[in-house]
Write a protein that holds these residues in place. Structure first.
Motif, PDB file in Angstrom:
ATOM      1  N   UNK A  55       0.981  -1.187  -0.165  1.00 59.49           N
ATOM      2  CA  UNK A  55      -0.076  -0.068   0.054  1.00 59.49           C
ATOM      3  C   UNK A  55       0.859   1.235   0.156  1.00 59.49           C
ATOM      4  N   UNK A  56       0.180   2.410  -0.413  1.00 62.42           N
ATOM      5  CA  UNK A  56       0.959   3.788  -0.437  1.00 62.42           C
ATOM      6  C   UNK A  56       1.506   4.036   0.684  1.00 62.42           C
ATOM      7  N   UNK A  57       0.787   3.902   2.077  1.00 62.84           N
ATOM      8  CA  UNK A  57       1.433   4.283   3.160  1.00 62.84           C
ATOM      9  C   UNK A  57       2.657   3.578   3.801  1.00 62.84           C
ATOM     10  N   UNK A  58       2.949   2.325   3.114  1.00 61.18           N
ATOM     11  CA  UNK A  58       3.905   1.381   3.407  1.00 61.18           C
ATOM     12  C   UNK A  58       4.992   2.105   2.665  1.00 61.18           C
ATOM     13  N   UNK A 118      11.871   9.129  -7.538  1.00 60.99           N
ATOM     14  CA  UNK A 118      11.035   9.688  -8.890  1.00 60.99           C
ATOM     15  C   UNK A 118      11.354   8.907 -10.180  1.00 60.99           C
ATOM     16  N   UNK A 119      12.472   8.249 -10.281  1.00 58.04           N
ATOM     17  CA  UNK A 119      12.913   7.732 -11.515  1.00 58.04           C
ATOM     18  C   UNK A 119      12.519   6.204 -11.787  1.00 58.04           C
ATOM     19  N   UNK A 131       4.620   9.482  -8.117  1.00 62.23           N
ATOM     20  CA  UNK A 131       3.400  10.046  -7.831  1.00 62.23           C
ATOM     21  C   UNK A 131       3.632  10.053  -6.204  1.00 62.23           C
ATOM     22  N   UNK A 132       4.097   8.775  -5.474  1.00 65.62           N
ATOM     23  CA  UNK A 132       3.928   8.870  -4.138  1.00 65.62           C
ATOM     24  C   UNK A 132       5.048   9.763  -3.582  1.00 65.62           C
ATOM     25  N   UNK A 133       6.276   9.684  -4.273  1.00 66.87           N
ATOM     26  CA  UNK A 133       7.188  10.370  -4.002  1.00 66.87           C
ATOM     27  C   UNK A 133       7.045  11.939  -3.844  1.00 66.87           C
ATOM     28  N   UNK A 134       6.439  12.416  -4.990  1.00 67.69           N
ATOM     29  CA  UNK A 134       6.209  13.793  -4.942  1.00 67.69           C
ATOM     30  C   UNK A 134       5.158  14.528  -4.027  1.00 67.69           C
ATOM     31  N   UNK A 194       9.803  13.569   2.474  1.00 63.68           N
ATOM     32  CA  UNK A 194      10.759  13.210   1.958  1.00 63.68           C
ATOM     33  C   UNK A 194      11.620  14.552   1.342  1.00 63.68           C
ATOM     34  N   UNK A 195      10.830  15.533   1.303  1.00 65.04           N
ATOM     35  CA  UNK A 195      11.637  16.973   0.721  1.00 65.04           C
ATOM     36  C   UNK A 195      11.707  17.957   1.996  1.00 65.04           C
ATOM     37  N   UNK A 196      11.592  17.469   3.198  1.00 67.66           N
ATOM     38  CA  UNK A 196      11.789  18.301   4.341  1.00 67.66           C
ATOM     39  C   UNK A 196      13.272  18.855   4.666  1.00 67.66           C
ATOM     40  N   UNK A 197      14.239  17.990   3.929  1.00 69.70           N
ATOM     41  CA  UNK A 197      15.522  18.279   4.220  1.00 69.70           C
ATOM     42  C   UNK A 197      16.278  18.579   3.022  1.00 69.70           C
TER      43      UNK A 197
END
Length: 180
Positions: free
Chosen positions: A72-75, A102-103, A110-113, A118-121
């Motif tokens: 699942x996406x949350x995992x 993303x690659x 989609x999940x990463x973006x 993931x983008x807080x550092x």
């Protein structure tokens, strides 16, 4: 023939005998064998091509059965967050998470973006003037993806000899203003 494997020079009569009697059948046999080898080589090449196509089809179907597709996406989000570098802030590089994720495929992208953690550092290397606009654009995207989460930032500014220090400071300040 007694002259084989020697430096002896055959007479004109011996040369004629070798050409007209001794070599006739071996040359024909050699041509037949060369033809057979060429046939086998073509058959081998065709079998290799068919095998590669079949292996590619099998790999594509096996990929559909991969257990990671059923997560699942949350995992996946938790796994992605765990893949972030632990010794430094994330860098803007395709070889490292989060950009690497993303690659992989459209689903992972989609999940990463849409995973702000993931983008807080971010570790930013302030580039020279020629690359600054690209970095500013990438940092803007990165910050938008981080959402409202607190940020962990690190900045590296290289000290370089420049022709026009005022322009360099103005360019650096655009990036620093964005980060502030």
């Amino acid at each position: 023939m007694h002259m084989l494997h020697t430096n002896a020079v055959p007479t004109p009569l011996e040369r004629a005998w070798i050409s007209e009697h001794i070599l006739v059948q071996p040359l024909k046999d050699l041509a037949v064998l060369d033809g057979g080898i060429e046939t086998v080589r073509r058959t081998f090449d065709e079998l290799k091509r068919k095998r590669q196509k079949l292996a590619t089809d099998i790999d594509a179907h096996l990929a559909l059965l991969s257990p990671v597709r059923r997560l699942p996406g949350d995992v996946l989000r938790e796994i992605f967050v765990s893949s972030l570098p632990s010794t430094h802030n994330a860098i803007i590089a395709d070889r490292e998470a989060p950009l690497l994720l993303c690659h992989v495929c459209a689903g992972w992208r989609s999940i990463a973006l849409t995973t702000p953690r993931l983008w807080s550092s971010l570790h930013v290397v302030v580039p020279n003037q020629s690359h600054l606009q690209n970095v500013v654009s990438l940092v803007k995207q990165w910050l938008v993806r981080s959402g409202v989460l607190p940020l962990s930032l690190s900045i590296a500014i290289s000290v370089a000899v420049v022709d026009n220090p005022e322009e360099e400071v103005a360019a650096d300040s655009r990036l620093l203003d964005l980060l502030v």
